[in-house]
Design an enzyme around this catalytic site. Structure first.
Site, short mmCIF file in Angstrom:
data_model
loop_
_atom_site.label_atom_id
_atom_site.label_comp_id
_atom_site.label_asym_id
_atom_site.label_seq_id
_atom_site.Cartn_x
_atom_site.Cartn_y
_atom_site.Cartn_z
CE LYS A 252 17.38 -6.73 46.59
NZ LYS A 252 17.24 -7.38 47.74
CD GLU A 303 16.56 -5.93 53.86
OE1 GLU A 303 16.89 -7.21 54.26
OE2 GLU A 303 15.92 -5.70 52.83
CG PHE A 343 16.03 0.86 54.11
CD1 PHE A 343 14.85 1.37 53.38
CD2 PHE A 343 16.22 -0.53 54.29
CE1 PHE A 343 13.79 0.51 53.17
CE2 PHE A 343 15.27 -1.32 54.05
CZ PHE A 343 13.80 -0.92 53.49
NE ARG A 419 7.06 -4.64 41.17
CZ ARG A 419 7.74 -5.39 42.20
NH1 ARG A 419 9.07 -5.33 42.37
NH2 ARG A 419 7.32 -6.33 43.05
CE LYS A 425 13.79 -6.35 42.64
NZ LYS A 425 12.99 -7.12 43.33
#
Length: 587
Positions: A252, A303, A343, A419, A425
Site C-alpha cells: 500500500k 498510484e 494495480f 466498499r 486494507k
C-alpha cells in the site's frame, strides 16, 4: 419551467433540516420536469455545477466579480455590496437583498427559465481569453437585472459554485428513483452512476430512455468511474480469515490514486479519486503512459508516488500536494518527479469490471513495459498465513503504509463505487492496540478562546453512513492543530459555514457554526468508547448511546483527495469497536 418556481423549491430545500423531507421536495420538483434536457440541467444546477467535474470546466467567477455584477444590476456601488458581503458571508443573500431594493427599475423584464439560466452560465463557463472577465460580468448582470430577489439568491450562488442546499448526488438519485419507479429502483441508478458519474447524463437517460437505457450504461473511456474502495482489518490473521486464504497482497503506497484513461486518438486523461480531471498537473505521467503502456484504448488504476530519482527513495504524500498548482506544471514536475505503481486494469476495449482480479492483474502485467518510472505494484499470492505476515512486515520495514489485500476468488470483480470485503486494507498503525486512523468529515466548528478567540479552532467530526446517506458525529477534536493549521482550517471551512444544521447531518450536539460536509481530515484516537452524546451507531450497540473517539487528535493530514462520501463509515467504526472490545477482554 420558469426559474422563479424552481427558486421556491430550492428555498424549501434550503430551510429543511430533515433528509426525508429534502428528498420529498426534490421528488416533487423532478415530477415537474417533462423534458430530459431540463431534468439534466436541473441536476447540475442543484449541485452548483454546469458541467460534471470530470470535464474540468469551472464557472470561474470570484466573489469580487459577482459583487460587481450585483452592483451593476442593482445600481449600488460595488464597495457597498462588498461591505455587506463581509457582514453576511453569503453572496446569495447579498444578491437577494440588493436586488430587492435596486435603484433603477427596468421597463421590460425577461422571464428567466431554467434553460436561460443554464445556457447563460454555460457561456460564462466557456468564456476565456482577452475580455472574458468583462463578458462574464455582463452575462451575470443580464440575469440579475431580470431576476426576482429569490432568483437572484440562487443565481449568485451558482456563479460562486456553492448553492448551500446540502444536496448530494446520492440525494438526487433517490429523488429520481422516486419519480420513475420508487425507492427500490435506487440501486439500479447507483450502479449506472458508479460507471458513469455524470448526474445530468443519468437524469437525461432516465427521462429519455427509461430503465432499459439506465441498465445499458457502461464504462466510457474519457469519463471516470467511481473507484472501488476497501474495508479495513487490524491483522493479517483477520484478513486471511475474511478471504479464506484466497487472496493476493500488494504494497500500500503513500501516493495519489490515479485513474488513467487512454483514448484512441492518442490522448491520455488522468482523474483523481474524487473524479477531478488532474491531467494538466501531470505532463510527466502522460509521457510515461504513452511510452510504456501498450493499449490503444483502456482504463487503468495506480498510484503516483513522489520519489528521489538519485536514490530511488519514495517521498511522503504531502510532497505531491505541491503538484496541485495550475501554473508552472512542467517546472514542478522536474522538482517533484513521480513514479507510477499500477494495480488494476478496468478496460482494454472491453469492460473488465466483471472479470476476477487475477485476470485483470494478468492483463495489466501484459500491457506494461516497466522501468524505474512505471511498474506494476509489488504483489504476491501467499499460500500460507505466514507468507502474508512476512510480506506485511516487509512492507512496513520498507516504509510503506501496509498492504492492500484482494480477493482472488471467482467473485473478485471490480465493484465501482462500492466498499466491500473484496478489497481489504491492512495499515501498519493497525498493529498498535486500540489505535487507528480514521478519515472523518467536519460537520461543525467551535470558536476558540484566548489567543484563538475569533477563530474556529475545534471541530465536530462525523462518519458517513452510506445506507441513509447521512453523517453521524463521533467526536470533537481540537488537538493536533498547529497555529498555521487553524488558519488553513478557517480558510477551508469558510465556504461551507451554515446557519442551520445541514439536512444530512445527524447530531445531538449544537456547535457554534454548522459546516456542510465537504472537508475530510485524518484523525487518530486512543480508543472507541460508548457515548450518550454522539450519533455514530446510536441505539445499535446499546440503547440510548452511540460511539465516540477518546482523546481524538488531528494527524496533520488533510484528506483533500477524498470526498466526504469516501470517509470512514459508521459500520467501520462499529467493527473497530467490537474488535477493540475483544482485544481488551482477551488481554
Amino acid at each position: 419551467m420558469n426559474f422563479k418556481e424552481i427558486a421556491k423549491y430550492l428555498d424549501r430545500i434550503e430551510i429543511t433540516t430533515g433528509r426525508i423531507e429534502m428528498i420529498n421536495i426534490l421528488t416533487e420538483l423532478y415530477k415537474r420536469m417533462e423534458d430530459a434536457d431540463d431534468a439534466a440541467m436541473l441536476s447540475y444546477i442543484i449541485l452548483g455545477e454546469i458541467h460534471p467535474p470530470y470535464k474540468g470546466f469551472e464557472i470561474g467567477m470570484s466573489e469580487k466579480l459577482i459583487t460587481k455584477a450585483i452592483a451593476f444590476a442593482s445600481g449600488y456601488d460595488s464597495n457597498e455590496v462588498e461591505k455587506r458581503l463581509n457582514i453576511l458571508g453569503d453572496i446569495g443573500k447579498v444578491a437577494e437583498e440588493f436586488i430587492s431594493k435596486k435603484r433603477q427599475k427596468t421597463l421590460f423584464t425577461e422571464e428567466l427559465t431554467l434553460r436561460k439560466i443554464y445556457n447563460t452560465f454555460s457561456k460564462i463557463t466557456l468564456t476565456t481569453g482577452e475580455g472574458s472577465i468583462d463578458m462574464k460580468i455582463k452575462h451575470l448582470t443580464g440575469l440579475l437585472v431580470n431576476a426576482s430577489p429569490l432568483e437572484a439568491r440562487y443565481i449568485a450562488r451558482l456563479a460562486d459554485g456553492n448553492m448551500r442546499l446540502g444536496v448530494a448526488d446520492m440525494t438526487i438519485l433517490e429523488a429520481l428513483a422516486n419519480v420513475k419507479g420508487g425507492r427500490e429502483y435506487k440501486p439500479i441508478l447507483e450502479t449506472a452512476y458508479n460507471k458513469h458519474p455524470d448526474i445530468g447524463e443519468i437524469a437525461k437517460v432516465l427521462y429519455s430512455k427509461g430503465w432499459d437505457g439506465i441498465k445499458n450504461i457502461d464504462i466510457t473511456p474519457g469519463i471516470p468511474l467511481r473507484p472501488m474502495l476497501a474495508e479495513r482489518v487490524r491483522s493479517p490473521e483477520e484478513a486471511w480469515e475474511k478471504l479464506k486464504g484466497k487472496l493476493a497482497a500488494e504494497f500500500k503506497y503513500d501516493g495519489e490514486r490515479m485513474q488513467i484513461h487512454i483514448l484512441r486518438d492518442n490522448r491520455v486523461m488522468i482523474f483523481s479519486r474524487r473524479l477531478e480531471n488532474i491531467t494538466h498537473q501531470f505532463p510527466d505521467v502522460i509521457e510515461i503512459v504513452k511510452k510504456h503502456i501498450k493499449l490503444e484504448e483502456g482504463v487503468i488504476e495506480g498510484e503516483a508516488i513522489a520519489f528521489d530519482p538519485d536514490t530511488g527513495e519514495f517521498k511522503p504524500f504531502q510532497e505531491l500536494m505541491r503538484r496541485k498548482r495550475k501554473h508552472d506544471v512542467h517546472e514542478t514536475a522536474k522538482l517533484i518527479p513521480v513514479t507510477l505503481r499500477l494495480f488494476d486494469l478496468i478496460y482494454d476495449g472491453e469492460s473488465y469490471l466483471e472479470k476476477p482480479f487475477p485476470i485483470r492483474r494478468k492483463k495489466l502485467e501484459e500491457v506494461v513495459s516497466e522501468n524505474e518510472l512505471i511498474k506494476v505494484s509489488e504483489l504476491i499470492y501467499p499460500e500460507t498465513l505466514e507468507e502474508l505476515k512476512k510480506f506485511f512486515f516487509m512492507s512496513v520495514e520498507q516504509g510503506f503504509e501496509g498492504l492492500m489485500i484482494k480477493s482472488t476468488g471467482p467473485d473478485s470483480i471490480y465493484q465501482a463505487g462500492a466498499r466491500g470485503w473484496l478489497w481489504i486494507k491492512l495499515k501498519r498503525d493497525y498493529r498498535v492496540e486500540l489505535t487507528d486512523t480514521l478519515d472523518l468529515v467536519v460537520v461543525g466548528a467551535l470558536y476558540g478562546r484566548g489567543r484563538k478567540a475569533g477563530s474556529l479552532s475545534s471541530y465536530l467530526m462525523a462518519v458517513y453512513d452510506p445506507k441513509d446517506d447521512t453523517y453521524k458525529t463521533v467526536c470533537k477534536v481540537g488537538t493536533g492543530f498547529k497555529d498555521e493549521d487553524i488558519v488553513e482550517m478557517n480558510r477551508l471551512l469558510k465556504p461551507f459555514i451554515r446557519d442551520r444544521k445541514p439536512a444530512r447531518v445527524v447530531s445531538h450536539l449544537e456547535p457554534d457554526v454548522w459546516i456542510e460536509p465537504a472537508i475530510v481530515l485524518e484523525i487518530t484516537a486512543s480508543e472507541i468508547t460508548l457515548s450518550p452524546i454522539h450519533t455514530c451507531a446510536y441505539d445499535l450497540i446499546e440503547k440510548n448511546v452511540g460511539l465516540a473517539l477518546r482523546f481524538p487528535r488531528f494527524t496533520g493530514r488533510y484528506r483533500l483527495d477524498k470526498s466526504p462520501e469516501d470517509a470512514t463509515t459508521e459500520k467501520e467504526v462499529m467493527d473497530m469497536y467490537h474488535k477493540q472490545k475483544k482485544v481488551i477482554m482477551e488481554s
